[in-house]
Write a protein that holds these residues in place. Structure first.
Motif, short mmCIF file in Angstrom:
data_model
loop_
_atom_site.label_atom_id
_atom_site.label_comp_id
_atom_site.label_asym_id
_atom_site.label_seq_id
_atom_site.Cartn_x
_atom_site.Cartn_y
_atom_site.Cartn_z
N ARG A 143 0.81 -1.22 0.00
CA ARG A 143 0.00 0.00 0.00
C ARG A 143 0.84 1.26 0.00
N ASP A 144 1.93 1.29 0.74
CA ASP A 144 2.73 2.49 0.93
C ASP A 144 3.87 2.63 -0.08
N GLY A 145 4.02 1.65 -0.97
CA GLY A 145 5.15 1.65 -1.88
C GLY A 145 4.87 2.34 -3.20
N GLN A 146 5.96 2.64 -3.92
CA GLN A 146 5.89 3.18 -5.27
C GLN A 146 6.49 2.16 -6.24
N ALA A 147 5.72 1.79 -7.28
CA ALA A 147 6.19 0.82 -8.25
C ALA A 147 6.90 1.53 -9.39
N HIS A 148 7.95 0.89 -9.89
CA HIS A 148 8.73 1.43 -11.00
C HIS A 148 8.85 0.37 -12.08
N GLY A 149 8.77 0.80 -13.34
CA GLY A 149 8.90 -0.13 -14.45
C GLY A 149 7.59 -0.81 -14.78
N THR A 150 7.64 -2.10 -15.02
CA THR A 150 6.44 -2.84 -15.45
C THR A 150 5.56 -3.29 -14.29
N ILE A 151 6.02 -3.14 -13.08
CA ILE A 151 5.25 -3.60 -11.92
C ILE A 151 3.91 -2.88 -11.86
N GLN A 152 2.87 -3.61 -11.54
CA GLN A 152 1.53 -3.06 -11.46
C GLN A 152 0.92 -3.35 -10.09
N ARG A 153 0.07 -2.42 -9.66
CA ARG A 153 -0.69 -2.66 -8.44
C ARG A 153 -1.91 -3.51 -8.79
N SER A 154 -2.31 -4.40 -7.89
CA SER A 154 -3.42 -5.30 -8.17
C SER A 154 -4.76 -4.59 -8.27
N ASN A 155 -4.82 -3.34 -7.83
CA ASN A 155 -6.05 -2.58 -7.89
C ASN A 155 -5.70 -1.10 -7.78
N ARG A 156 -6.52 -0.24 -8.35
CA ARG A 156 -6.23 1.19 -8.28
C ARG A 156 -6.36 1.75 -6.87
N TRP A 157 -7.09 1.04 -6.01
CA TRP A 157 -7.17 1.46 -4.61
C TRP A 157 -6.01 0.81 -3.85
N PRO A 158 -5.06 1.58 -3.33
CA PRO A 158 -3.86 0.98 -2.71
C PRO A 158 -4.15 0.12 -1.49
N ASN A 159 -5.17 0.47 -0.70
CA ASN A 159 -5.43 -0.29 0.52
C ASN A 159 -5.65 -1.77 0.19
N SER A 164 -3.93 -3.81 -1.40
CA SER A 164 -3.49 -4.27 -2.72
C SER A 164 -2.13 -4.97 -2.61
N PHE A 165 -1.71 -5.56 -3.72
CA PHE A 165 -0.37 -6.13 -3.80
C PHE A 165 0.22 -5.77 -5.15
N PHE A 166 1.54 -5.96 -5.28
CA PHE A 166 2.23 -5.66 -6.54
C PHE A 166 2.43 -6.94 -7.33
N THR A 167 2.22 -6.85 -8.64
CA THR A 167 2.37 -8.00 -9.52
C THR A 167 2.97 -7.55 -10.85
N ASN A 168 3.09 -8.48 -11.81
CA ASN A 168 3.66 -8.19 -13.13
C ASN A 168 5.10 -7.69 -13.03
N TRP A 169 5.88 -8.34 -12.20
CA TRP A 169 7.29 -7.98 -11.99
C TRP A 169 8.11 -8.77 -13.02
N THR A 170 8.30 -8.18 -14.18
CA THR A 170 8.86 -8.92 -15.32
C THR A 170 10.28 -8.53 -15.70
N SER A 171 10.84 -7.49 -15.10
CA SER A 171 12.15 -7.01 -15.53
C SER A 171 13.06 -6.76 -14.33
N THR A 172 14.35 -7.01 -14.52
CA THR A 172 15.33 -6.70 -13.47
C THR A 172 15.54 -5.20 -13.33
N GLU A 173 14.95 -4.42 -14.22
CA GLU A 173 14.99 -2.96 -14.09
C GLU A 173 13.87 -2.45 -13.19
N ASP A 174 12.94 -3.32 -12.88
CA ASP A 174 11.80 -2.94 -12.03
C ASP A 174 12.21 -2.88 -10.56
#
Length: 594
Positions: free
Chosen positions: A454-470, A472-482
């Motif tokens: 909830r409190d994090g910022q995603a960078h790269g291809t990572i996506q939040r599981s829902n637009r509401w942060p509460n 939620s979890f992060f997914t779609n972690w596909t790159s070592t640049e993420d």
């Protein structure tokens, strides 16, 4: 009688008087009233039988109003976290830094005094069971804000109400059954354990906030029920959602009945003040007494809440209070009723309602109450509301705010406009334009720190599981640049054990995860597959808008040496053997040495 005998008699008289005085003081200490404060989540004023809704039955809550006092015009904030902050502090939420419902904006500033701290200082045992929503990491955590015991969740909403992952005093635990029932059980145990000493019990229930989950025994009554009490524009009403909300409200009422039965069995009704309210207007278009607005709105329907206060033998049964009042009034009112000197480090916006409750005064000064959320600010007098677009409405005759009467009441409009301008200039200005507060790690008094997605910022291809942060979890972690980052402050240096709550399919084994902060770093593989399905839909009575959940499990990444200070905490995947790295829900950092 000789002089010596007279002096000895006087001496023993003083000793006896002193002992009697001590007994009185101790008796008065034991007679301090207990406090039980029940707050529901997204329950509208119209979601009660006592207020005229014929589609549901709430006999236990109704009884509170009949056997105590009922405020006819009580107002809260338009959304969750500001109302809770105002309840805790007796001050407008923006004064305490609360401007959002997630991602850090829900946190209550640390220089605010809370109601729990006030009562704890006065010798009360304190507990909160339910939805906190004013900060997670200590010193924002409820255990650091005056509550001896906490059980529930600190986020703005939760994704599963049946034996979900919760926390008890900042330690991850599993819930026991349907959440509101579980919270009530904890409350009943607390009452039993503290029946011989004064206590303050805060029960911020999580329903009828979505997701709309409720046990079969409550849902069965409403699943096919024809509804008669409808929103003024019925085509806007989601009937299935309304039925689920009513089922949840009847479950709440049953749990209120359990609490009152316990007090009666223990003979505690005469020494316990019980309050019941909601945190904002209804979370859907449904019957609400014809008022305009719902949750999120500063119109009448978005901020009017039920408020019942029962204190057997002190507050006359059936007391109806027409004077307007609001959430910041609760702290000074309860302190006044309990006879506790109220010493806070900042001036309060609320005032004690004790004179109205105990009918001590006939005259009550005129008040103007301000409701604010986002870019909306409205002002309420006893009979009028100036809305956020500066239109004026006479609420007793026009609860739906249909007719702008500005031209008919020019002087009243000017007064409310002046109040709005003054409030924005003197109160809203206290909220900084930019939130520079960091997320804290390693409070000296708390070994464990939770760092959620909830409190994090995603960078790269990572996506939040829902637009509401509460929740939620992060997914779609596909790159070592993420990577995922958090702006943090380590409050105490030391060695910290890191656990990450994750999922990862077997075909994606074993990504190498790296955690870093400043000069410190820690790396390790996720070498145990754990790939549970999404959950929650099997319990939902209507489709949800929030994220579904998973059975996230922890793995220990290792230990990291952290220095005291501010920096960017970063989680990366330096190797991704499969299609993606982990799904990330939560990280805990436990200090191993001081």
């Amino acid at each position: 009688m000789r002089l010596g005998q007279l002096l000895w008699l006087l001496f023993f008289t003083l000793i006896l008087a002193s002992c009697k005085s001590d007994e009185v003081d101790q008796s008065e200490g034991r007679s301090k009233p207990n406090i039980i404060l029940i707050m529901t989540d997204d329950q509208g004023w119209g979601d009660l039988g006592i207020n005229g809704n014929s589609d549901l039955s709430t006999p236990n809550i109704d009884r509170l109003t009949r056997e105590g006092a009922r405020f006819e015009r009580f107002f809260v904030s338009p959304v969750c976290s500001p109302t809770r902050a105002e309840l805790l502090t007796g001050r407008y939420a923006v004064r305490g830094g609360v401007y959002s419902t997630s991602a850090g904006g829900e946190r209550l500033d640390l220089d605010e005094t809370t109601i729990a701290e006030v009562f704890k200082e006065a010798g009360y045992r304190t507990a909160a069971y339910g939805k906190w929503h004013n900060g997670m990491q200590p010193p924002y955590h409820p255990n650091a804000r005056g509550f001896d015991d906490f059980y529930g969740f600190c986020s703005g909403h939760w994704g599963d109400y049946f034996s979900p992952m919760l926390e008890r005093n900042n330690e991850i635990v599993e819930g026991e059954g349907f959440l509101v029932d579980d919270l009530t059980e904890k409350g009943l145990s607390f009452i039993e354990a503290n029946k011989d000493q004064p206590f303050f019990l805060y029960l911020p229930y999580n329903t009828p906030h979505s997701p709309m989950q409720v046990p079969d025994e409550w849902w069965s009554k409403f699943e096919d029920k024809k509804l008669d009490s409808l929103y003024q524009n019925p085509e806007m009403q989601d009937m299935a959602f309304t039925r689920a909300a009513y089922a949840m409200c009847e479950n709440i009422d049953w749990n209120v009945g359990r609490l009152m039965t316990k007090l009666e069995e223990l003979g505690m009704l005469e020494n316990t003040i019980v309050l019941y309210l909601s945190d904002n207007g209804p979370n859907g278009w449904r019957w609400n007494g014809g008022m305009r607005g719902r949750k999120g709105s500063t119109d009448e329907g978005g901020v009017r809440s039920p408020l019942a206060i029962q204190w057997k033998g002190q507050i006359e049964a059936g007391t109806a209070i027409p004077q307007i009042a609001s959430t910041p009034d609760l702290l000074p009112t309860l302190a006044d009723l309990a006879g506790i000197p109220l010493e806070t480090n900042k001036a309060l916006d609320g005032k004690s309602l004790k004179p109205l409750l105990l009918k001590e005064e006939r005259e009550w000064p005129e008040r103007l109450l301000v409701s604010h959320w986002g870019n909306q600010t409205s002002v309420r007098s006893q009979d009028f509301r100036l809305d956020h677009e500066d239109r004026l409405y006479h609420i007793p005759s026009d609860p739906g705010q249909q007719v702008d009467v500005s031209e008919d009441y020019v002087a009243i409009k000017e007064k409310l406009l002046a109040k709005k301008k003054e409030w924005i200039a003197s109160v809203l200005v206290e909220l900084p334009e930019n939130d520079t507060r960091t997320f804290t790690i390693g409070h000296p008094d708390f070994a464990n720190t939770q760092i959620p997605a909830r409190d994090g910022q995603a960078h790269g291809t990572i996506q939040r599981s829902n637009r509401w942060p509460n929740d939620s979890f992060f997914t779609n972690w596909t790159s070592t640049e993420d990577k995922i980052t958090w702006e943090v402050e380590v409050l105490q240096a030391g060695k910290y054990e890191v656990e990450i709550y994750y999922t990862c399919a077997e075909e994606n084994m074993a990504p190498i995860m790296r955690l870093s902060l400043g000069n410190a770093s820690l790396s390790g593989p996720v070498d145990l597959p754990h790939n549970p399905p999404l959950e929650g839909m099997e319990y939902d009575r209507v489709p949800r808008g929030e994220s579904y959940v998973k059975d996230f499990r922890p793995f220990t990444l290792g230990t990291i040496d952290l220095e005291k200070g501010v920096g960017t905490l970063s989680l990366e995947a330096t190797q991704i053997p499969g299609n993606q790295a982990i799904d990330f829900r939560l990280m805990t950092l436990r200090r191993l040495e001081k």
